[in-house]
Design a protein around this motif. Structure first.
Motif, PDB file in Angstrom:
ATOM      1  N   GLN A   1       0.916  -1.418  -0.170  1.00  0.00           N
ATOM      2  CA  GLN A   1      -0.033  -0.033   0.044  1.00  0.00           C
ATOM      3  C   GLN A   1       0.776   1.273  -0.172  1.00  0.00           C
ATOM      4  O   GLN A   1       0.674   2.290  -0.889  1.00  0.00           O
ATOM      5  CB  GLN A   1      -0.957   0.040   1.222  1.00  0.00           C
ATOM      6  CG  GLN A   1      -2.041   1.046   1.321  1.00  0.00           C
ATOM      7  CD  GLN A   1      -2.669   1.167   2.567  1.00  0.00           C
ATOM      8  OE1 GLN A   1      -2.195   1.136   3.814  1.00  0.00           O
ATOM      9  NE2 GLN A   1      -3.996   1.191   2.522  1.00  0.00           N
ATOM     10  N   ALA A   2       1.910   1.126   0.842  1.00  0.00           N
ATOM     11  CA  ALA A   2       2.822   2.321   0.888  1.00  0.00           C
ATOM     12  C   ALA A   2       3.579   2.502  -0.619  1.00  0.00           C
ATOM     13  O   ALA A   2       3.838   3.692  -1.030  1.00  0.00           O
ATOM     14  CB  ALA A   2       3.705   2.030   1.923  1.00  0.00           C
ATOM     15  N   LEU A   3       3.828   1.296  -1.221  1.00  0.00           N
ATOM     16  CA  LEU A   3       4.606   1.510  -2.480  1.00  0.00           C
ATOM     17  C   LEU A   3       3.456   2.184  -3.590  1.00  0.00           C
ATOM     18  O   LEU A   3       4.155   3.091  -4.364  1.00  0.00           O
ATOM     19  CB  LEU A   3       4.938   0.064  -2.965  1.00  0.00           C
ATOM     20  CG  LEU A   3       5.575  -0.198  -4.242  1.00  0.00           C
ATOM     21  CD1 LEU A   3       6.812   0.785  -4.661  1.00  0.00           C
ATOM     22  CD2 LEU A   3       5.554  -1.591  -4.787  1.00  0.00           C
TER      23      LEU A   3
ATOM     24  N   ARG B   1      16.743  11.806   8.598  1.00  0.00           N
ATOM     25  CA  ARG B   1      17.350  13.200   8.302  1.00  0.00           C
ATOM     26  C   ARG B   1      16.433  13.866   7.259  1.00  0.00           C
ATOM     27  O   ARG B   1      16.655  15.261   6.984  1.00  0.00           O
ATOM     28  CB  ARG B   1      18.899  13.254   7.682  1.00  0.00           C
ATOM     29  CG  ARG B   1      19.692  12.690   8.759  1.00  0.00           C
ATOM     30  CD  ARG B   1      19.670  13.560  10.151  1.00  0.00           C
ATOM     31  NE  ARG B   1      20.642  13.094  10.843  1.00  0.00           N
ATOM     32  CZ  ARG B   1      21.005  13.721  11.983  1.00  0.00           C
ATOM     33  NH1 ARG B   1      20.604  14.967  12.363  1.00  0.00           N
ATOM     34  NH2 ARG B   1      22.019  13.244  12.931  1.00  0.00           N
ATOM     35  N   CYS B   2      15.671  13.359   6.395  1.00  0.00           N
ATOM     36  CA  CYS B   2      14.662  13.911   5.596  1.00  0.00           C
ATOM     37  C   CYS B   2      13.112  13.617   6.026  1.00  0.00           C
ATOM     38  O   CYS B   2      12.767  12.961   6.925  1.00  0.00           O
ATOM     39  CB  CYS B   2      14.999  13.319   4.232  1.00  0.00           C
ATOM     40  SG  CYS B   2      14.367  11.608   3.834  1.00  0.00           S
ATOM     41  N   PRO B   3      12.331  14.107   5.241  1.00  0.00           N
ATOM     42  CA  PRO B   3      10.718  14.087   5.813  1.00  0.00           C
ATOM     43  C   PRO B   3      10.417  12.746   5.442  1.00  0.00           C
ATOM     44  O   PRO B   3      10.596  11.992   4.619  1.00  0.00           O
ATOM     45  CB  PRO B   3      10.174  14.955   4.645  1.00  0.00           C
ATOM     46  CG  PRO B   3      10.883  16.175   4.297  1.00  0.00           C
ATOM     47  CD  PRO B   3      12.432  15.432   4.200  1.00  0.00           C
ATOM     48  N   VAL B   4       9.897  12.149   6.321  1.00  0.00           N
ATOM     49  CA  VAL B   4       9.170  10.713   6.347  1.00  0.00           C
ATOM     50  C   VAL B   4       7.769  10.698   6.269  1.00  0.00           C
ATOM     51  O   VAL B   4       7.087  11.376   7.204  1.00  0.00           O
ATOM     52  CB  VAL B   4       9.777   9.782   7.825  1.00  0.00           C
ATOM     53  CG1 VAL B   4       9.235   8.658   7.581  1.00  0.00           C
ATOM     54  CG2 VAL B   4      11.352   9.957   7.579  1.00  0.00           C
ATOM     55  N   ILE B   5       7.228   9.774   5.394  1.00  0.00           N
ATOM     56  CA  ILE B   5       5.787   9.740   5.266  1.00  0.00           C
ATOM     57  C   ILE B   5       5.541   8.296   5.503  1.00  0.00           C
ATOM     58  O   ILE B   5       5.852   7.219   5.040  1.00  0.00           O
ATOM     59  CB  ILE B   5       5.264  10.073   3.869  1.00  0.00           C
ATOM     60  CG1 ILE B   5       5.613  11.548   3.410  1.00  0.00           C
ATOM     61  CG2 ILE B   5       3.926   9.853   3.791  1.00  0.00           C
ATOM     62  CD1 ILE B   5       5.380  12.052   2.301  1.00  0.00           C
ATOM     63  N   VAL B   6       4.690   8.310   6.755  1.00  0.00           N
ATOM     64  CA  VAL B   6       4.322   6.911   7.080  1.00  0.00           C
ATOM     65  C   VAL B   6       2.741   6.947   6.564  1.00  0.00           C
ATOM     66  O   VAL B   6       1.814   7.434   7.083  1.00  0.00           O
ATOM     67  CB  VAL B   6       4.194   6.689   8.848  1.00  0.00           C
ATOM     68  CG1 VAL B   6       3.382   5.438   8.906  1.00  0.00           C
ATOM     69  CG2 VAL B   6       5.427   6.955   9.193  1.00  0.00           C
TER      70      VAL B   6
ATOM     71  N   LEU C   1      -3.415  14.019   3.846  1.00  0.00           N
ATOM     72  CA  LEU C   1      -2.070  14.053   4.379  1.00  0.00           C
ATOM     73  C   LEU C   1      -1.808  15.118   5.685  1.00  0.00           C
ATOM     74  O   LEU C   1      -2.635  16.000   5.505  1.00  0.00           O
ATOM     75  CB  LEU C   1      -1.106  14.348   3.433  1.00  0.00           C
ATOM     76  CG  LEU C   1       0.539  14.596   3.899  1.00  0.00           C
ATOM     77  CD1 LEU C   1       1.067  13.097   3.971  1.00  0.00           C
ATOM     78  CD2 LEU C   1       1.174  15.282   2.891  1.00  0.00           C
ATOM     79  N   LEU C   2      -1.433  14.534   6.659  1.00  0.00           N
ATOM     80  CA  LEU C   2      -1.111  15.248   7.941  1.00  0.00           C
ATOM     81  C   LEU C   2       0.295  15.501   8.076  1.00  0.00           C
ATOM     82  O   LEU C   2       1.001  14.612   8.310  1.00  0.00           O
ATOM     83  CB  LEU C   2      -1.526  14.365   8.993  1.00  0.00           C
ATOM     84  CG  LEU C   2      -1.443  15.260  10.703  1.00  0.00           C
ATOM     85  CD1 LEU C   2      -2.070  16.595  10.460  1.00  0.00           C
ATOM     86  CD2 LEU C   2      -2.041  14.246  11.761  1.00  0.00           C
ATOM     87  N   VAL C   3       0.610  16.717   7.849  1.00  0.00           N
ATOM     88  CA  VAL C   3       2.238  17.025   8.032  1.00  0.00           C
ATOM     89  C   VAL C   3       2.375  17.682   9.843  1.00  0.00           C
ATOM     90  O   VAL C   3       1.599  18.516  10.063  1.00  0.00           O
ATOM     91  CB  VAL C   3       2.393  18.146   7.287  1.00  0.00           C
ATOM     92  CG1 VAL C   3       4.022  18.677   7.151  1.00  0.00           C
ATOM     93  CG2 VAL C   3       2.082  17.774   5.729  1.00  0.00           C
TER      94      VAL C   3
ATOM     95  N   SER D   1      -3.492   8.299  13.508  1.00  0.00           N
ATOM     96  CA  SER D   1      -4.176   9.198  12.340  1.00  0.00           C
ATOM     97  C   SER D   1      -4.754   8.496  11.452  1.00  0.00           C
ATOM     98  O   SER D   1      -4.449   7.305  11.168  1.00  0.00           O
ATOM     99  CB  SER D   1      -2.871  10.033  11.628  1.00  0.00           C
ATOM    100  OG  SER D   1      -3.316  10.518  10.370  1.00  0.00           O
ATOM    101  N   ALA D   2      -5.832   9.198  10.732  1.00  0.00           N
ATOM    102  CA  ALA D   2      -6.758   8.378   9.835  1.00  0.00           C
ATOM    103  C   ALA D   2      -6.093   8.668   8.508  1.00  0.00           C
ATOM    104  O   ALA D   2      -6.578   8.133   7.448  1.00  0.00           O
ATOM    105  CB  ALA D   2      -8.295   8.818   9.986  1.00  0.00           C
ATOM    106  N   CYS D   3      -5.086   9.226   8.445  1.00  0.00           N
ATOM    107  CA  CYS D   3      -4.502   9.540   7.065  1.00  0.00           C
ATOM    108  C   CYS D   3      -3.077   9.318   6.940  1.00  0.00           C
ATOM    109  O   CYS D   3      -2.358   9.059   8.196  1.00  0.00           O
ATOM    110  CB  CYS D   3      -4.911  10.855   6.417  1.00  0.00           C
ATOM    111  SG  CYS D   3      -4.112  12.083   7.039  1.00  0.00           S
ATOM    112  N   PRO D   4      -2.252   9.215   5.953  1.00  0.00           N
ATOM    113  CA  PRO D   4      -0.755   9.329   5.797  1.00  0.00           C
ATOM    114  C   PRO D   4      -0.283  10.653   6.649  1.00  0.00           C
ATOM    115  O   PRO D   4      -0.881  11.461   6.693  1.00  0.00           O
ATOM    116  CB  PRO D   4      -0.570   9.359   4.272  1.00  0.00           C
ATOM    117  CG  PRO D   4      -1.522   8.503   3.714  1.00  0.00           C
ATOM    118  CD  PRO D   4      -2.790   9.276   4.388  1.00  0.00           C
TER     119      PRO D   4
END
Length: 287
Positions: free
Chosen positions: A17-19, A132-137, A250-252, A277-280
């Motif tokens: 799903q993440a891919l 070290r960079c933004p990470v999106i789960v 998306l939640l940042v 969270s209900a979203c990435p």
């Protein structure tokens, strides 16, 4: 030049799903996608007697996972440039090291070997905490993951450190042609007493509104096509953000660095949104 979008895969359903999410994001960013699969196969194969020079079954399986991920990505976006890498390393360590050269790092919410009862996997949490960079789960409900709401939510924390997360959120909204909801939570200690006196909240409201205005001013001038809705609310930040995530794609949130230099340190708000969270969720290091 921004580095590639790196996706960690392990063949599990959350990582697939993440891919898919990462492929779509790489296309939006007009960038490249790098598939990374890490596992400690030599730890297990070294325990078995070797009677030849060929590669072990675990190593071949690891390469198969990466190849399958590349094939899936090409089917989803034939025009996207996709590369792959397989490393004999602990997954969290490998992804954290890869973050030094990545523009964005994407992981699933959990993978193989994670207990079903856990809310977040043993790889995604340390990667989000130390990259070290933004990470999106990539986590949440199907409609949220499919960007079905046309909204990006931004948690505005310390105004002096909010710049990186704010820029990231504006760009994410622009790429999605979505609106941006910027949220600033505040609490009045007097209101938390059992028999609190009637306290004028106006000063807290004005302060929160001013902080939102200051944080959003510069990126709003750059990303003029992004509709912005600023919200201040008396509540716990974690509650405000988790609630907003239900209607967001998306939640940042931002993350602070330790003075010792050992990467990012997630506070209670970061932990809460990554688990509920209900979203990435995008975790963005402070400048």
């Amino acid at each position: 030049m921004e580095g590639p979008l790196i996706i960690g895969v392990d063949g599990s359903e959350p990582s697939l799903q993440a891919l898919d999410w990462a492929v779509d994001e790489a296309v939006r960013r007009a960038g490249t996608l790098h598939v990374l699969h890490a596992s400690r196969w030599e730890r297990y194969e070294s325990r078995q007697p070797s009677f030849g020079t060929g590669r072990g079954a675990m190593e071949r399986y690891a390469e198969h996972i990466a190849a399958q991920a590349v094939e899936r990505a090409h089917k989803r976006a034939p025009e996207l440039e996709v590369t792959a890498e397989v490393v004999a390393q602990d997954p969290a360590t490998a992804l954290t090291e890869a973050s030094h050269d990545a523009g964005v790092l994407v992981v699933g919410s959990r993978g193989h070997g994670t207990f079903v009862g856990l809310l977040l996997g043993g790889v995604s949490l340390p990667v989000a905490a130390h990259a070290r960079c933004p990470v999106i789960v990539v986590r949440g409900h199907e409609k949220n993951v499919r960007s079905g709401f046309g909204q990006v939510a931004l948690g505005v924390g310390d105004p002096e450190r909010a710049a990186a997360a704010t820029r990231f959120a504006f760009r994410a909204a622009e790429l999605r042609r979505a609106r941006l909801v910027a949220l600033r939570a505040w609490r009045c200690p007097a209101h938390e007493l059992p028999d609190h006196p009637t306290t004028d909240s106006e000063a807290h409201v004005v302060r929160a509104e001013n902080e939102l205005t200051a944080a959003l001013h510069d990126p709003a001038e750059r990303y003029t096509s992004v509709p912005v809705h600023a919200v201040q609310e008396e509540a716990r930040a974690r509650d405000v953000l988790v609630t907003a995530s239900a209607l967001s794609d998306l939640l940042v949130v931002g993350a602070r660095r330790r003075g010792s230099g050992f990467g990012l340190q997630l506070g209670p708000v970061g932990h809460a949104v990554l688990h509920h969270s209900a979203c990435p969720v995008a975790v963005v290091p402070h400048d």
